[in-house]
Design an enzyme around this catalytic site. Structure first.
Site, PDB file in Angstrom:
ATOM      1  N   ASP A 188      13.313  -3.717  -5.460  1.00 50.71           N
ATOM      2  CA  ASP A 188      13.621  -4.684  -4.403  1.00 50.71           C
ATOM      3  C   ASP A 188      14.211  -5.912  -5.093  1.00 50.71           C
ATOM      4  OD1 ASP A 188      12.191  -3.326  -1.967  1.00 50.71           O
ATOM      5  OD2 ASP A 188      10.861  -3.126  -3.675  1.00 50.71           O
ATOM      6  N   GLY A 235       5.326   4.150  -8.891  1.00 57.10           N
ATOM      7  CA  GLY A 235       6.110   2.917  -9.089  1.00 57.10           C
ATOM      8  C   GLY A 235       5.203   1.692  -9.040  1.00 57.10           C
ATOM      9  N   HIS A 236       4.320   1.647  -8.030  1.00 59.98           N
ATOM     10  CA  HIS A 236       3.362   0.539  -7.958  1.00 59.98           C
ATOM     11  C   HIS A 236       2.436   0.549  -9.188  1.00 59.98           C
ATOM     12  CE1 HIS A 236       3.832   1.264  -3.412  1.00 59.98           C
ATOM     13  NE2 HIS A 236       4.223   0.011  -3.558  1.00 59.98           N
ATOM     14  N   GLY A 274       0.808  -1.219   0.000  1.00 59.95           N
ATOM     15  CA  GLY A 274       0.000   0.000   0.000  1.00 59.95           C
ATOM     16  C   GLY A 274       0.836   1.261   0.000  1.00 59.95           C
ATOM     17  N   GLN A 334       7.524  -9.611   7.962  1.00 60.16           N
ATOM     18  CA  GLN A 334       8.767  -9.205   7.302  1.00 60.16           C
ATOM     19  C   GLN A 334       9.413  -7.991   7.956  1.00 60.16           C
ATOM     20  OE1 GLN A 334       6.649  -8.561   3.450  1.00 60.16           O
ATOM     21  NE2 GLN A 334       7.951  -6.756   3.253  1.00 60.16           N
ATOM     22  N   MET A 358      11.334   5.682  -6.488  1.00 65.24           N
ATOM     23  CA  MET A 358      10.082   5.869  -5.742  1.00 65.24           C
ATOM     24  C   MET A 358       9.936   4.786  -4.694  1.00 65.24           C
ATOM     25  SD  MET A 358       7.248   6.978  -8.473  1.00 65.24           S
ATOM     26  CE  MET A 358       7.482   8.454  -9.446  1.00 65.24           C
ATOM     27  N   HIS A 406       2.162   4.461  -5.004  1.00 69.12           N
ATOM     28  CA  HIS A 406       2.758   5.568  -5.755  1.00 69.12           C
ATOM     29  C   HIS A 406       2.908   5.120  -7.207  1.00 69.12           C
ATOM     30  CE1 HIS A 406       6.413   3.185  -5.493  1.00 69.12           C
ATOM     31  NE2 HIS A 406       6.326   3.178  -4.162  1.00 69.12           N
ATOM     32  N   ARG A 464       8.383   4.601   1.524  1.00 69.13           N
ATOM     33  CA  ARG A 464       9.151   5.168   2.639  1.00 69.13           C
ATOM     34  C   ARG A 464       9.679   6.575   2.331  1.00 69.13           C
ATOM     35  NH1 ARG A 464      10.611  -0.555   3.647  1.00 69.13           N
ATOM     36  NH2 ARG A 464       9.783  -1.053   5.701  1.00 69.13           N
TER      37      ARG A 464
END
Ligand code: AMP
Length: 279
Positions: free
Chosen positions: A150, A36-37, A31, A61, A184, A34, A187
């Site tokens: 990631d 990027g998602h 969630g 995690q 992006m 942004h 965080r």
């Protein structure tokens, strides 16, 4: 677009889609969506008939001193963004739906999870792999899209899919960057204007390595030392790691090769940022 909270209902919706001959593309997220998602959503729509996005801040995690409780959460705004970007289903379970009383079975991740972030976040990838496997079993996707931001996570999921014979195509999507070059990330919300200015040194340091490599320098230590100097000289508070690694095994290189990944985690103020670049 519908929001589904219960794993059983999500499985039923997936079965219904499959019966209608539709393929499912899946984008798992925590969630605070942004661009990027949302670019991963676009990719999902290209690759499947039905796009399912999950929004789940996965407790397993996060380490005990990490930002689980203050991680940004806004399901209404996320659902609206997902709807506008063409998602068909947002799967947003409660932690107790995913980890009910008595939950005790975990994915045991291997050597690749011991490197890079695995050193600084013990147990992190065990939590990531376990929740990913659970979400795959609930959403039943044909294809799942993960960001290369990631990178270690993407590789661990690819390896799990192979090792466990998951019938799911795992797709990596390039890093989406802000203007100025910072990757992006949800965080980034934690960064003050001043932090953000310092964080620009992260893409700058990675680009510096790439330029030096293109100029003929292949000694990994020499390359990463130069990048460290840029980061610390620009006021980055600390560097967890900056390493040149094999793109498949994530093993550290001494001599860099084209296609290698330069992976970096650094702290700006209290915020830990990840980035990487391919040589
Ligand atoms: P998160 O919500 O941070 O768990 O991220 C969900 C998915 O979006 C993961 O596969 C991330 O790698 C991906 N992602 C996050 N930020 C970016 C970005 N800047 N570019 C590409 N993918 C991203």
């Amino acid at each position: 677009m519908v929001i589904v909270k219960s794993p059983k209902q999500m499985q039923a919706a997936a079965d219904e889609a499959k019966r209608a001959g539709k393929s499912i593309a899946f984008v798992p997220t925590m969630g605070a969506l942004h661009e990027g998602h949302l670019r991963l959503f676009d990719e999902g729509k290209r690759r499947g008939d039905i796009l399912v996005a999950s929004v789940f801040v996965n407790p397993s995690q996060f380490g005990p001193n990490e930002d689980f409780s203050k991680y940004p959460r806004d399901i209404e705004s996320d659902a609206e963004k997902a709807r506008l970007r063409g998602a068909d289903i947002v799967f947003a379970p409660a932690p107790s739906d995913i980890y009910p009383e008595g939950f005790e079975t975990w994915v045991e991740v291997g050597e690749m999870a011991q490197r890079l972030c695995g050193i600084f976040r013990p147990g992190h990838f065990r939590g990531v792999a376990t929740v990913a496997l659970k979400l795959f079993n609930i959403v039943k996707p044909n294809v799942a899209i993960f960001g290369e931001k990631d990178y270690q996570q993407l590789k661990i999921i690819e390896r799990m899919a192979r090792d466990f014979n998951l019938d799911i195509e795992i797709v990596g999507f390039p890093i989406v960057r802000e203007e100025g070059g910072i990757a992006m990330s949800s965080r980034n919300k934690y960064l003050s204007a001043e932090d953000r200015a310092r964080a620009l040194a992260i893409p700058a340091a990675l680009n510096h390595i790439n330029a030096k490599f293109a100029g003929g320098e292949t000694n990994a230590e020499t390359l990463t030392q130069a990048a460290r100097a840029i980061l610390l000289g620009s006021g980055i508070d600390s560097i967890d790691y900056i390493e040149i690694c094999s793109p498949d095994t994530l093993r550290k290189r001494e001599i860099a090769e084209p296609g290698d990944v330069v992976a970096l985690a650094a702290r700006v103020g209290a915020t830990r940022l990840l980035d990487n670049i391919k040589l």
